[in-house]
Design an enzyme around this catalytic site. Sequence first.
Site, PDB file in Angstrom:
ATOM      1  N   CYS A  89      24.178  36.564  40.551  1.00  0.00           N
ATOM      2  CA  CYS A  89      24.168  37.398  41.759  1.00  0.00           C
ATOM      3  C   CYS A  89      22.884  37.264  42.559  1.00  0.00           C
ATOM      4  O   CYS A  89      22.865  37.597  43.747  1.00  0.00           O
ATOM      5  CB  CYS A  89      24.390  38.861  41.390  1.00  0.00           C
ATOM      6  SG  CYS A  89      26.003  39.177  40.654  1.00  0.00           S
ATOM      7  N   HIS A 332      29.743  42.807  47.915  1.00  0.00           N
ATOM      8  CA  HIS A 332      28.760  41.979  47.201  1.00  0.00           C
ATOM      9  C   HIS A 332      29.284  40.556  47.093  1.00  0.00           C
ATOM     10  O   HIS A 332      29.885  40.175  46.083  1.00  0.00           O
ATOM     11  CB  HIS A 332      28.534  42.595  45.820  1.00  0.00           C
ATOM     12  CG  HIS A 332      27.643  41.817  44.913  1.00  0.00           C
ATOM     13  ND1 HIS A 332      26.691  40.922  45.350  1.00  0.00           N
ATOM     14  CD2 HIS A 332      27.561  41.818  43.538  1.00  0.00           C
ATOM     15  CE1 HIS A 332      26.065  40.404  44.299  1.00  0.00           C
ATOM     16  NE2 HIS A 332      26.580  40.936  43.200  1.00  0.00           N
ATOM     17  N   CYS A 362      20.347  42.831  39.777  1.00  0.00           N
ATOM     18  CA  CYS A 362      20.777  42.494  38.420  1.00  0.00           C
ATOM     19  C   CYS A 362      21.636  41.239  38.475  1.00  0.00           C
ATOM     20  O   CYS A 362      22.316  40.969  39.467  1.00  0.00           O
ATOM     21  CB  CYS A 362      21.538  43.653  37.792  1.00  0.00           C
ATOM     22  SG  CYS A 362      23.032  44.143  38.686  1.00  0.00           S
TER      23      CYS A 362
END
Length: 376
Positions: A89, A332, A362
Amino acid sequence: MRDAVIVAGVRTPIGKRDGALSAIHPADLSAAVLRALADRTGVDPADIDDVVWGCVSQASDQAGNIGRNAVLAAEWPETVTATTVNRACGSSQQAVAFAAAGVIAGHYDLAVAGGVESMSRVPMGSAAQGGQPVPGHVLDRYGVDGFSQGIGAEMIAAKWGLSRSVLDEFALRSHELALAASDSGALSGQLLPIAGLTADEGMRRGGTIAKLASLKPAFKEDGVIHAGNSSQISDGAGAVLITTSEYARTHGLTPLVRVHTSVVAGDDPVVMLTGPIPATAKALQRSGLSIDDIGAFEVNEAFAPVPLAWLAETGAAAGRLNPLGGAIAVGHPLGGSGAILMTRLAHHMRDNGIRYGLQTMCEAGGLANATILELL
């Protein structure tokens, strides 16, 4: 002494899964922000030393060095190079770190960092299909059958005593702040309207605790994590232009922020999502700043427990956390999120006279990036 400054950032609105951006090839989605970055700064693409591009699911439409394909789709000169990086991510936040390091080292004078993810076209996990990315002996070491971000989020909620109602209240806050930012025009200068989309598509008005309470837990039968307090599956891209203060001055570019400090940290891969806590501590230690010196924080809302546990551990001022909402509200798009958040943070700092901002995310495997920006 060379430094690294961000002179511009541009992003697409974030599209919902199977929404307005889903018909656009991810190389073309990337090309759109690359062209906009050059247009808005007046930079000749031929002068760009490298494009460092983040992408997580490097399969199907996103295979084969999506960064290079984006440059070609933008019709930039063939001499403009590109590479694609994957730190889950945090891929495009890592792209910024790599580009900034290259500028500071003198390998580049002018670089683009950013990323993309079309989760509609290339679903999460596509690159692992038919394989076993984590060897069995590694899973045996941790006593698990597999690593799960959702279960990790449940573990965080349990460890920090975060009830479903607390998580749902945070989710509503995310939507409220995102809508307020959008309605006020605070985001308009950073957005590139595309495919008729002029605002982040995932924002929802009129949410209530009662509506969220009706959603079924996603990962445990008696769990607290559900679709409403988790990040949305999305499509989007973002990019920033990085150079030195000296180059900017001699070429008529106006820096927004300096990349002050950039770190990465590792943590427990089972709980997986607590990495922003040690990454923040590491960034503050390296920078010589305190948590109170930071005027705005972007802590990616992969799941509501992530920023809430981070808040509890760092002691940061709650009002400075995700002031424009977050991924629960807007989505996201994995490999694009780091650059999208950095574009949001840099503009928010400029618009509000905030000297220092910190971004952390994270990442799968228990990793996290943290970057401190300084207003110029």
